[in-house]
Design an enzyme around this catalytic site. Sequence first.
Site, PDB file in Angstrom:
ATOM      1  CG  HIS A 259     144.737  90.489  68.327  1.00 55.53           C
ATOM      2  ND1 HIS A 259     144.323  90.511  69.631  1.00 55.53           N
ATOM      3  CD2 HIS A 259     146.099  90.464  68.357  1.00 55.53           C
ATOM      4  CE1 HIS A 259     145.385  90.511  70.420  1.00 55.53           C
ATOM      5  NE2 HIS A 259     146.472  90.480  69.663  1.00 55.53           N
ATOM      6  CG  ASP A 310     152.914  89.178  64.104  1.00 60.30           C
ATOM      7  OD1 ASP A 310     153.916  89.676  64.649  1.00 60.30           O
ATOM      8  OD2 ASP A 310     152.237  88.285  64.621  1.00 60.30           O
TER       9      ASP A 310
HETATM   10  N1  ACO Z   1     142.479  84.824  58.136  1.00 60.11           N
HETATM   11  C1  ACO Z   1     141.299  84.301  57.746  1.00 60.11           C
HETATM   12  N2  ACO Z   1     140.335  83.948  58.609  1.00 60.11           N
HETATM   13  C2  ACO Z   1     140.584  84.123  59.910  1.00 60.11           C
HETATM   14  C3  ACO Z   1     141.786  84.661  60.380  1.00 60.11           C
HETATM   15  C4  ACO Z   1     142.758  85.012  59.451  1.00 60.11           C
HETATM   16  N3  ACO Z   1     143.918  85.537  59.816  1.00 60.11           N
HETATM   17  N4  ACO Z   1     141.762  84.724  61.717  1.00 60.11           N
HETATM   18  C5  ACO Z   1     140.578  84.237  62.096  1.00 60.11           C
HETATM   19  N5  ACO Z   1     139.867  83.865  60.996  1.00 60.11           N
HETATM   20  C6  ACO Z   1     138.519  83.317  60.971  1.00 60.11           C
HETATM   21  C7  ACO Z   1     138.511  81.893  61.489  1.00 60.11           C
HETATM   22  O1  ACO Z   1     138.739  80.958  60.462  1.00 60.11           O
HETATM   23  C8  ACO Z   1     137.119  81.794  62.041  1.00 60.11           C
HETATM   24  O2  ACO Z   1     136.213  81.643  60.977  1.00 60.11           O
HETATM   25  P1  ACO Z   1     134.906  80.714  61.119  1.00 60.11           P
HETATM   26  O3  ACO Z   1     134.108  81.338  62.220  1.00 60.11           O
HETATM   27  O4  ACO Z   1     134.293  80.778  59.774  1.00 60.11           O
HETATM   28  O5  ACO Z   1     135.425  79.357  61.508  1.00 60.11           O
HETATM   29  C9  ACO Z   1     136.875  83.173  62.636  1.00 60.11           C
HETATM   30  O6  ACO Z   1     137.709  84.056  61.893  1.00 60.11           O
HETATM   31  C10 ACO Z   1     137.231  83.273  64.114  1.00 60.11           C
HETATM   32  O7  ACO Z   1     138.540  82.757  64.266  1.00 60.11           O
HETATM   33  P2  ACO Z   1     139.148  82.285  65.649  1.00 60.11           P
HETATM   34  O8  ACO Z   1     140.317  81.403  65.390  1.00 60.11           O
HETATM   35  O9  ACO Z   1     138.073  81.744  66.528  1.00 60.11           O
HETATM   36  O10 ACO Z   1     139.615  83.626  66.270  1.00 60.11           O
HETATM   37  P3  ACO Z   1     140.630  83.744  67.442  1.00 60.11           P
HETATM   38  O11 ACO Z   1     140.242  84.909  68.254  1.00 60.11           O
HETATM   39  O12 ACO Z   1     140.824  82.470  68.157  1.00 60.11           O
HETATM   40  O13 ACO Z   1     141.960  83.992  66.592  1.00 60.11           O
HETATM   41  C11 ACO Z   1     144.066  84.467  65.896  1.00 60.11           C
HETATM   42  C12 ACO Z   1     142.932  84.890  66.822  1.00 60.11           C
HETATM   43  C13 ACO Z   1     144.613  83.116  66.340  1.00 60.11           C
HETATM   44  C14 ACO Z   1     145.173  85.530  66.022  1.00 60.11           C
HETATM   45  C15 ACO Z   1     143.574  84.386  64.435  1.00 60.11           C
HETATM   46  O14 ACO Z   1     142.987  85.600  64.030  1.00 60.11           O
HETATM   47  C16 ACO Z   1     144.667  83.952  63.466  1.00 60.11           C
HETATM   48  O15 ACO Z   1     144.916  82.755  63.324  1.00 60.11           O
HETATM   49  N6  ACO Z   1     145.343  84.953  62.799  1.00 60.11           N
HETATM   50  C17 ACO Z   1     146.464  84.632  61.942  1.00 60.11           C
HETATM   51  C18 ACO Z   1     147.723  84.430  62.779  1.00 60.11           C
HETATM   52  C19 ACO Z   1     148.300  85.733  63.277  1.00 60.11           C
HETATM   53  O16 ACO Z   1     148.357  86.709  62.555  1.00 60.11           O
HETATM   54  N7  ACO Z   1     148.746  85.724  64.546  1.00 60.11           N
HETATM   55  C20 ACO Z   1     149.365  86.877  65.148  1.00 60.11           C
HETATM   56  C21 ACO Z   1     148.595  87.317  66.369  1.00 60.11           C
HETATM   57  S1  ACO Z   1     149.109  88.911  66.946  1.00 60.11           S
HETATM   58  C22 ACO Z   1     150.653  88.742  67.587  1.00 60.11           C
HETATM   59  O17 ACO Z   1     151.103  87.675  67.992  1.00 60.11           O
HETATM   60  C23 ACO Z   1     151.487  89.987  67.577  1.00 60.11           C
END
Ligand code: ACO
Length: 374
Positions: A259, A310
């Site tokens: 998140h 989710d």
């Molecule tokens: N699974 C695996 N790795 C992840 C995940 C995940 N779900 N989420 C983030 N990471 C990793 C990224 O690959 C990144 O790794 P790196 O530094 O090695 O490149 C690191 O964690 C940071 O990720 P960011 O994308 O910069 O984190 P951000 O704060 O932008 O992401 C987000 C938030 C978009 C929700 C992300 O965690 C994600 O894509 N999750 C999966 C989608 C999801 O579940 N969305 C629902 C959100 S909640 C809602 O709408 C109710």
Amino acid sequence: MTTPAYSPGLEGVIAGETAICTVEGGLSYRGYFVGDLAEHCSFDEVAYLLLYGELPTAARLTAFQARVAAARRLPPPLRDFLAALPKWTTPLDALRTVVSGLAHFDQDASDNSHDANVRKAERLLAQIPVAVADHYSLSRGTTPTLARQDLSHSANFLYMLRRTDPSPEEVKALDVSLILYAEHEFNASTFAARVIASTLSDLHSAVTGAIGALKGPLHGGANEKVVDILTAAGGTPEAAEGWVRGALARKERIMGFGHRVYKAGDVRADILKSYARKAAEAAGSVALEDTADAIERVMAAEKNMHPNLDWPAGRLYHAMKLEIPLYTPIFAMSRIAGWSAHVIEQLDNNRLIRPRALYKGPDRRPVKPIGERG
Ligand code: ACO
């Protein structure tokens, strides 16, 4: 001109003020912790809280529910339109288009006064579940079920899908998920709605844009990916541990984890988890719950990453035998309360939302005549 500070994805940026919700100190809506709202209130009470600022008295709740129930129908041309959509249209895409279409039938559509926006918000709250349920029936070639006036938001939706009365346990579980989905400060879809409203556009336009933002798998679309992940993971805890390690090694994202704001865990996921397990027990199999627990353990150990809302919501809806393409529309039929509250708040004290961009393109250059361009 000085260059303002830049934060990719607006991470950590305070982009406005709100009295609706805060994620500080545990998520709360208008001062009430979501865990307390989930335990003590119905979704209908929470929708009232978001729209009106205070929890309703019994009399106000009854009047609010009666107004919303009376608006539970689509204009016939929109129902015909739903029936005419190509069969591959997803429920969320159909909903986005219907919300835009509903503006043409709303007598307050272009009235941006506070009272008109509250009236429109109540109508959208009523119409969105009907649109989802009507599309569900029509896409199967069946006649839509008439909405019931005597049921709550959650109970009526389940009734319209199934044509049978839902159990109190199912209504409570769906209600809790809707309470937890109802509002979340400046998330992507709500921010999109506020940006649209800030141009002095209108509520239907803002909600149409918000649904478009909700669709993506990084936001609301993630709840439709959860069962795919659990299935791909092999369906047993042992298989899942190996699968998730492999997926992380391949740098895949595990939908339902992580998140932008909650780095130590999402309180909403903790609250809904027990409802997902209870629903799985009632459905006769906890295999996916055990698989989910195994994935949670690996994600915590390997990535220090925790589930978001989710993750249990996708499992809860699956255990309730709801079809996967309905999951993000269900999110929308809850978040309409939060989107509307934000649009109303934005318009009550509006300032155009227009940030700056950090330019990374070429330096200023002359325009060559077309014959001299390479
Ligand atoms: N699974 C695996 N790795 C992840 C995940 C995940 N779900 N989420 C983030 N990471 C990793 C990224 O690959 C990144 O790794 P790196 O530094 O090695 O490149 C690191 O964690 C940071 O990720 P960011 O994308 O910069 O984190 P951000 O704060 O932008 O992401 C987000 C938030 C978009 C929700 C992300 O965690 C994600 O894509 N999750 C999966 C989608 C999801 O579940 N969305 C629902 C959100 S909640 C809602 O709408 C109710």
